[in-house]
Write an enzyme that holds these catalytic residues in place. Structure first.
Site, PDB file in Angstrom:
ATOM      1  N   ASP A 175     -47.991  81.737  21.125  1.00  0.00           N
ATOM      2  CA  ASP A 175     -46.975  80.697  21.233  1.00  0.00           C
ATOM      3  C   ASP A 175     -47.525  79.511  20.450  1.00  0.00           C
ATOM      4  O   ASP A 175     -48.455  78.842  20.890  1.00  0.00           O
ATOM      5  CB  ASP A 175     -46.737  80.312  22.696  1.00  0.00           C
ATOM      6  CG  ASP A 175     -45.633  79.270  22.862  1.00  0.00           C
ATOM      7  OD1 ASP A 175     -45.280  78.622  21.851  1.00  0.00           O
ATOM      8  OD2 ASP A 175     -45.133  79.090  23.972  1.00  0.00           O
ATOM      9  N   HIS A 176     -46.951  79.253  19.262  1.00  0.00           N
ATOM     10  CA  HIS A 176     -47.583  78.281  18.367  1.00  0.00           C
ATOM     11  C   HIS A 176     -47.594  76.866  18.937  1.00  0.00           C
ATOM     12  O   HIS A 176     -48.359  76.023  18.487  1.00  0.00           O
ATOM     13  CB  HIS A 176     -46.904  78.287  16.995  1.00  0.00           C
ATOM     14  CG  HIS A 176     -45.540  77.675  16.971  1.00  0.00           C
ATOM     15  ND1 HIS A 176     -44.404  78.391  17.224  1.00  0.00           N
ATOM     16  CD2 HIS A 176     -45.143  76.402  16.736  1.00  0.00           C
ATOM     17  CE1 HIS A 176     -43.362  77.591  17.131  1.00  0.00           C
ATOM     18  NE2 HIS A 176     -43.772  76.382  16.835  1.00  0.00           N
ATOM     19  N   HIS A 238     -42.039  78.362  25.144  1.00  0.00           N
ATOM     20  CA  HIS A 238     -42.485  76.991  24.906  1.00  0.00           C
ATOM     21  C   HIS A 238     -42.411  76.111  26.149  1.00  0.00           C
ATOM     22  O   HIS A 238     -43.384  75.462  26.541  1.00  0.00           O
ATOM     23  CB  HIS A 238     -41.646  76.344  23.802  1.00  0.00           C
ATOM     24  CG  HIS A 238     -41.716  77.043  22.489  1.00  0.00           C
ATOM     25  ND1 HIS A 238     -42.797  77.781  22.092  1.00  0.00           N
ATOM     26  CD2 HIS A 238     -40.835  77.109  21.466  1.00  0.00           C
ATOM     27  CE1 HIS A 238     -42.584  78.273  20.884  1.00  0.00           C
ATOM     28  NE2 HIS A 238     -41.401  77.884  20.488  1.00  0.00           N
TER      29      HIS A 238
END
Length: 479
Positions: A175-176, A238
């Site tokens: 999850d960037h 996110h």
């Protein structure tokens, strides 16, 4: 002091795509600039895009020069592009897999930069080709991009499929957002500062807001987005990552297993929203003009905005509402966590000319600026007692002079080093979907009507009403 990993080969499935050009290769260049890539480093692109090795190098050279505005060291660029080779093959092409088996030796990191429907098939073929077997001290790891399923059942099925061919410790679900310094710093900020942890609870916190707002629309991804929507696209990954780091209990140590245990415990304490609660505590809406976007159904009922109110049923947060919102085509690009503290007793200010001072807010900003701001009340200079909000701000770029980052640098480095702290384990993935699934089912059953909002606004009026009924308001998106 950070040091490079052991020699490693990075295999990128879907190497001809936008993710590789726009984010992965610029992140690798940033790691090279910081001397965090090993001397013996290779990149193998695997895709069906009509390219050669030289062609892929040209594409990546153009992408890097664009990302760096042309200011790029030629020696470093040549070193990075010189490490690239390309295998042109479909994911079901035996010749391609044989070529990969011959080329990939030693430590190998596989990156699935593909559409999610290919994740399981690629991993099954990796297993069948013996490419996931770890022997003679050589490790094999797989980075899986989001989305991790589209509901609880598909997430469980994907996790079972991955577990059938490799160990959980080999799986790095990325999850960037967790590559952003502010997200990582939430843990340090909370547990490393004695003045904040004692007030990080129901006695002092009035409520928490978590926002992921975008100014862009679907930007050519109408076909994918119309099948997905804001809730599926942003909340299980996110938003819930931001929630867990903000609200979890302190881990015993800062390592992957301890962090993951606390994240899973926190999600298990969130009270699920049933059909009746979804009618009152959730909002879904679509921006005006969405149905005219390319590849979007002209009668689409897909939400481009989602908001809801959550409760966490544990000792720290009982009675403190958490408000979450995400949407496209909003007034500003902003990702932030807002901790609003309770008002102090106001008898002292009952005769003040401007009334009660504004409540204290701690704002953890992740995008577009990575910073932490504390909003305090202060007296305005003058003969009368008039209060105003003032802000104390810590900005990462100003303080540390950080270079431009894509958000993938830390995650790629950690994967090469074997640190899974910022990656999502299977139980956290499934716990998140277990909370989203009831909302999806309630919406499909008609418990929450689809609202509309003007593009470029703060969202639908129903979202404002969600907080207004509690005597609260969203932090405005526009400055």
């Amino acid at each position: 002091m950070q040091k490079p990993s052991e020699p490693v080969t990075l295999v990128i499935f879907g190497a001809g795509g936008d993710l590789t050009r726009r984010l992965l290769v610029p992140a690798l260049h940033n790691l090279l600039r910081k001397d965090l890539l090993p001397d013996h480093f290779r990149i193998i692109g695997f895709a069906r895009t009509d390219l050669t090795t030289d062609g892929l190098r040209d594409v990546l050279r153009d992408a890097l020069q664009e990302a760096e505005d042309g200011a790029i060291d030629s020696g470093r660029l040549d070193r990075l592009l010189g490490a690239v080779m390309y295998i042109r093959a479909a994911f079901d092409d035996p010749a391609g897999w044989e070529a990969l088996r011959r080329a990939a030796d030693g430590h190998v990191l596989f990156y699935l930069a593909t559409a999610p429907e290919h994740f399981q098939g690629i991993c099954e073929r990796l297993g069948a080709a013996g490419l996931l077997a770890e022997s003679a001290g050589a490790w094999r790891r797989v980075i899986v991009e989001k989305p991790f399923g589209r509901d609880l059942d598909s997430a469980r099925a994907l996790n079972r499929g991955l577990a059938a061919v490799m160990r959980e410790g080999q799986i790095f679900r990325i999850d960037h957002y967790l590559g952003k310094e502010t997200v990582q710093n939430i843990v340090v900020f909370r547990f490393g500062n004695g003045i904040f942890e004692p007030v990080w609870n129901r006695r002092y916190v009035d409520h928490v807001q978590i926002t992921v707002a975008e100014t862009l629309g679907v930007e050519g991804r109408g076909g994918y987005y119309d099948r997905t929507g804001a809730l599926r696209d942003m909340v299980p990954n996110h938003l819930f990552q931001l929630l867990t780091f903000t609200a979890m209990e302190p881990p015993v140590v800062v390592d992957a297993d301890a962090l993951h245990r606390e994240q899973a415990k926190l999600l298990s304490a969130v009270v699920p929203l049933g059909r009746q609660e979804c009618g009152a505590d959730t909002v879904r809406a679509q921006y005006a003009g969405y149905r005219a976007e390319p590849r979007v159904d002209a009668r689409s009922s897909t939400e481009t905005f989602a908001a809801f109110r959550m409760q966490i049923d544990n000792w720290r947060w009982a009675g403190v509402p958490f408000y979450v919102r995400t949407g496209k085509r909003l007034a500003a690009k902003r990702t932030e966590v807002v901790i609003q503290f309770r008002q102090p007793p106001l008898m002292l200010f009952r005769h003040a000319s401007a009334g009660a001072p504004p409540p204290n807010q701690l704002v953890l900003s992740i995008q577009p600026q990575e910073r932490i701001a504390l909003e305090l009340a202060a007296k305005v200079p003058g003969p009368t007692v008039t209060t105003s909000g003032v802000q104390m701000t810590f900005d990462y770029r100003d303080y540390f002079g950080v270079d431009r980052q894509t958000g993938y640098e830390t995650l790629l480095y950690d994967a090469m080093m074997g640190d899974r702290s910022l990656f999502k384990p299977a139980d956290v993935i499934e716990a998140g979907w277990a909370l989203v699934d009831p909302i999806l089912k309630a919406w499909e059953g008609g418990s929450c009507s689809l609202g509309t909002y003007v593009a470029g606004s703060d969202g639908p009026s129903e979202a404002a009403a969600l907080l207004a009924r509690d005597g609260r308001a969203w932090r405005p998106l526009a400055p």
